[in-house]
Motif scaffolding. Structure first.
Motif, PDB file in Angstrom:
ATOM      1  N   TYR A   1      15.204  -0.458  -0.455  1.00 34.99           N
ATOM      2  CA  TYR A   1      14.333   0.402   0.337  1.00 34.99           C
ATOM      3  C   TYR A   1      13.832  -0.372   1.553  1.00 34.99           C
ATOM      4  O   TYR A   1      13.810  -1.612   1.549  1.00 34.99           O
ATOM      5  CB  TYR A   1      13.143   0.878  -0.512  1.00 34.99           C
ATOM      6  CG  TYR A   1      13.577   1.427  -1.845  1.00 34.99           C
ATOM      7  CD1 TYR A   1      13.813   2.772  -2.031  1.00 34.99           C
ATOM      8  CD2 TYR A   1      13.824   0.560  -2.924  1.00 34.99           C
ATOM      9  CE1 TYR A   1      14.270   3.269  -3.247  1.00 34.99           C
ATOM     10  CE2 TYR A   1      14.288   1.045  -4.133  1.00 34.99           C
ATOM     11  CZ  TYR A   1      14.510   2.395  -4.293  1.00 34.99           C
ATOM     12  OH  TYR A   1      14.971   2.878  -5.494  1.00 34.99           O
ATOM     13  N   ALA A   2      13.420   0.349   2.581  1.00 33.13           N
ATOM     14  CA  ALA A   2      12.774  -0.247   3.746  1.00 33.13           C
ATOM     15  C   ALA A   2      11.364   0.335   3.821  1.00 33.13           C
ATOM     16  O   ALA A   2      11.189   1.535   4.049  1.00 33.13           O
ATOM     17  CB  ALA A   2      13.552   0.067   5.019  1.00 33.13           C
ATOM     18  N   VAL A   3      10.371  -0.526   3.606  1.00 39.15           N
ATOM     19  CA  VAL A   3       8.981  -0.075   3.540  1.00 39.15           C
ATOM     20  C   VAL A   3       8.108  -0.998   4.381  1.00 39.15           C
ATOM     21  O   VAL A   3       8.067  -2.209   4.126  1.00 39.15           O
ATOM     22  CB  VAL A   3       8.450  -0.067   2.084  1.00 39.15           C
ATOM     23  CG1 VAL A   3       7.054   0.543   2.045  1.00 39.15           C
ATOM     24  CG2 VAL A   3       9.391   0.672   1.152  1.00 39.15           C
ATOM     25  N   GLY A   4       7.432  -0.454   5.361  1.00 39.74           N
ATOM     26  CA  GLY A   4       6.472  -1.227   6.136  1.00 39.74           C
ATOM     27  C   GLY A   4       7.056  -2.478   6.765  1.00 39.74           C
ATOM     28  O   GLY A   4       6.377  -3.500   6.863  1.00 39.74           O
ATOM     29  N   GLY A   5       8.312  -2.413   7.201  1.00 36.27           N
ATOM     30  CA  GLY A   5       8.956  -3.567   7.813  1.00 36.27           C
ATOM     31  C   GLY A   5       9.543  -4.559   6.824  1.00 36.27           C
ATOM     32  O   GLY A   5      10.081  -5.590   7.235  1.00 36.27           O
ATOM     33  N   TRP A   6       9.482  -4.268   5.528  1.00 33.46           N
ATOM     34  CA  TRP A   6      10.023  -5.149   4.501  1.00 33.46           C
ATOM     35  C   TRP A   6      11.215  -4.499   3.809  1.00 33.46           C
ATOM     36  O   TRP A   6      11.231  -3.282   3.572  1.00 33.46           O
ATOM     37  CB  TRP A   6       8.958  -5.459   3.437  1.00 33.46           C
ATOM     38  CG  TRP A   6       7.939  -6.441   3.897  1.00 33.46           C
ATOM     39  CD1 TRP A   6       6.853  -6.189   4.682  1.00 33.46           C
ATOM     40  CD2 TRP A   6       7.915  -7.837   3.611  1.00 33.46           C
ATOM     41  NE1 TRP A   6       6.146  -7.342   4.910  1.00 33.46           N
ATOM     42  CE2 TRP A   6       6.777  -8.377   4.255  1.00 33.46           C
ATOM     43  CE3 TRP A   6       8.727  -8.687   2.866  1.00 33.46           C
ATOM     44  CZ2 TRP A   6       6.440  -9.715   4.184  1.00 33.46           C
ATOM     45  CZ3 TRP A   6       8.403 -10.025   2.787  1.00 33.46           C
ATOM     46  CH2 TRP A   6       7.272 -10.530   3.440  1.00 33.46           C
ATOM     47  N   ARG A   7      12.205  -5.307   3.474  1.00 32.54           N
ATOM     48  CA  ARG A   7      13.293  -4.863   2.606  1.00 32.54           C
ATOM     49  C   ARG A   7      12.812  -5.020   1.168  1.00 32.54           C
ATOM     50  O   ARG A   7      12.378  -6.105   0.757  1.00 32.54           O
ATOM     51  CB  ARG A   7      14.551  -5.695   2.837  1.00 32.54           C
ATOM     52  CG  ARG A   7      15.725  -5.304   1.936  1.00 32.54           C
ATOM     53  CD  ARG A   7      16.941  -6.162   2.252  1.00 32.54           C
ATOM     54  NE  ARG A   7      18.013  -5.971   1.299  1.00 32.54           N
ATOM     55  CZ  ARG A   7      18.936  -5.022   1.367  1.00 32.54           C
ATOM     56  NH1 ARG A   7      18.905  -4.174   2.378  1.00 32.54           N
ATOM     57  NH2 ARG A   7      19.888  -4.923   0.460  1.00 32.54           N
TER      58      ARG A   7
ATOM     59  N   THR B   1       0.833  -1.200   0.000  1.00 33.15           N
ATOM     60  CA  THR B   1       0.000   0.000   0.000  1.00 33.15           C
ATOM     61  C   THR B   1       0.867   1.248   0.000  1.00 33.15           C
ATOM     62  O   THR B   1       0.627   2.199  -0.769  1.00 33.15           O
ATOM     63  CB  THR B   1      -0.935   0.005   1.216  1.00 33.15           C
ATOM     64  OG1 THR B   1      -1.843  -1.096   1.121  1.00 33.15           O
ATOM     65  CG2 THR B   1      -1.741   1.299   1.281  1.00 33.15           C
ATOM     66  N   GLN B   2       1.903   1.273   0.845  1.00 28.50           N
ATOM     67  CA  GLN B   2       2.799   2.426   0.894  1.00 28.50           C
ATOM     68  C   GLN B   2       3.547   2.609  -0.425  1.00 28.50           C
ATOM     69  O   GLN B   2       3.748   3.739  -0.885  1.00 28.50           O
ATOM     70  CB  GLN B   2       3.788   2.260   2.046  1.00 28.50           C
ATOM     71  CG  GLN B   2       3.156   2.364   3.428  1.00 28.50           C
ATOM     72  CD  GLN B   2       4.169   2.143   4.535  1.00 28.50           C
ATOM     73  OE1 GLN B   2       5.169   2.864   4.647  1.00 28.50           O
ATOM     74  NE2 GLN B   2       3.927   1.131   5.362  1.00 28.50           N
ATOM     75  N   ILE B   3       3.954   1.504  -1.035  1.00 27.48           N
ATOM     76  CA  ILE B   3       4.667   1.596  -2.317  1.00 27.48           C
ATOM     77  C   ILE B   3       3.755   2.168  -3.396  1.00 27.48           C
ATOM     78  O   ILE B   3       4.157   3.052  -4.165  1.00 27.48           O
ATOM     79  CB  ILE B   3       5.198   0.210  -2.729  1.00 27.48           C
ATOM     80  CG1 ILE B   3       6.324  -0.228  -1.787  1.00 27.48           C
ATOM     81  CG2 ILE B   3       5.708   0.239  -4.176  1.00 27.48           C
ATOM     82  CD1 ILE B   3       6.737  -1.668  -1.945  1.00 27.48           C
ATOM     83  N   VAL B   4       2.522   1.670  -3.471  1.00 26.48           N
ATOM     84  CA  VAL B   4       1.589   2.174  -4.479  1.00 26.48           C
ATOM     85  C   VAL B   4       1.289   3.653  -4.251  1.00 26.48           C
ATOM     86  O   VAL B   4       1.237   4.443  -5.208  1.00 26.48           O
ATOM     87  CB  VAL B   4       0.288   1.347  -4.465  1.00 26.48           C
ATOM     88  CG1 VAL B   4      -0.772   1.999  -5.352  1.00 26.48           C
ATOM     89  CG2 VAL B   4       0.559  -0.075  -4.926  1.00 26.48           C
TER      90      VAL B   4
END
Length: 211
Positions: free
Chosen positions: A84-90, A12-15
């Motif tokens: 990138y680090a997004v929402g706890g994911w690499r 969701t954050q990436i989109v």
């Protein structure tokens, strides 16, 4: 397909930051989103884009960036990578990805092939992404010698085999795959219908013999 898996927040954050028009999701995370069995949980989230779109997507995702895009080349892979680090994911952004192995050269084309022929995933709040076609996953994992992953992918393709042939044909027509190897890969798909899994052992053995 609609999903509510742990990847939801990151995607969701990436989109919201990068849109969904220039990239696709692949790798183990995409297989998980399809509900295919994995030996272990994905360690990261792979995004693919065309070489010319890498800089734009990096700009859109800059708030999450761990590094700047850098060219990477190994014995069989070639791409421009950024993380990138997004929402706890690499998250790994792979731009202009190419694989050369087994006498084949596979150049990944996102806007021309993977986006239009991929599978859309819609989230509960309306965001959507595109998963790479399973045809891409099949060829990629065949070329890198992942017989275990190939078996999982072929099992997924066998559920609705006919819908995957358009992507298979597009990838094969646009890349340099020897006819004999194309026939072998097609045989793996066709044999799945009869439950013949011996090809996985033969495939792994042939890879070892060729090294």
């Amino acid at each position: 397909m609609t999903t509510q898996l742990p990847l939801h927040d990151a995607l969701t954050q990436i989109v919201q930051a990068a849109g969904n028009d220039l990239w696709v999701t692949g790798g183990s995370a995409a297989l998980m989103l399809r509900g295919l069995p994995l030996a272990s949980s994905p360690r990261d989230l792979d995004l693919y884009c065309d070489d010319e779109d890498g800089a734009e997507l990096h700009h859109r995702l800059k708030q999450y960036a761990l590094n700047t895009p850098h060219y990477s080349e190994s014995d069989i892979y070639r791409s421009t990578l950024s993380h990138y680090a997004v929402g706890g994911w690499r998250v790994e952004l792979v731009a202009g990805f190419q694989v050369a192995a087994m006498g084949c050269r596979y150049r990944v084309e996102v806007k021309e092939v993977l986006l239009p022929l991929g599978e859309a995933v819609t989230f509960g709040d309306g965001e959507s992404i595109t998963l790479v076609p399973l045809a891409h996953e099949l060829w990629f994992n065949a070329l890198r010698g992942r017989a275990d992953r190939v078996e999982t992918i072929v099992g997924g393709m066998s559920l609705h085999r006919e819908k995957h042939w358009t992507a298979m044909n597009a990838i094969e027509e646009r890349n340099g795959f020897p006819n004999g190897y194309v026939t072998q890969v097609h045989n793996w798909i066709n044999q799945e219908e009869g439950g013949d899994r011996d090809w996985t052992l033969k495939y792994a053995s042939s890879l070892q013999a060729g090294r």
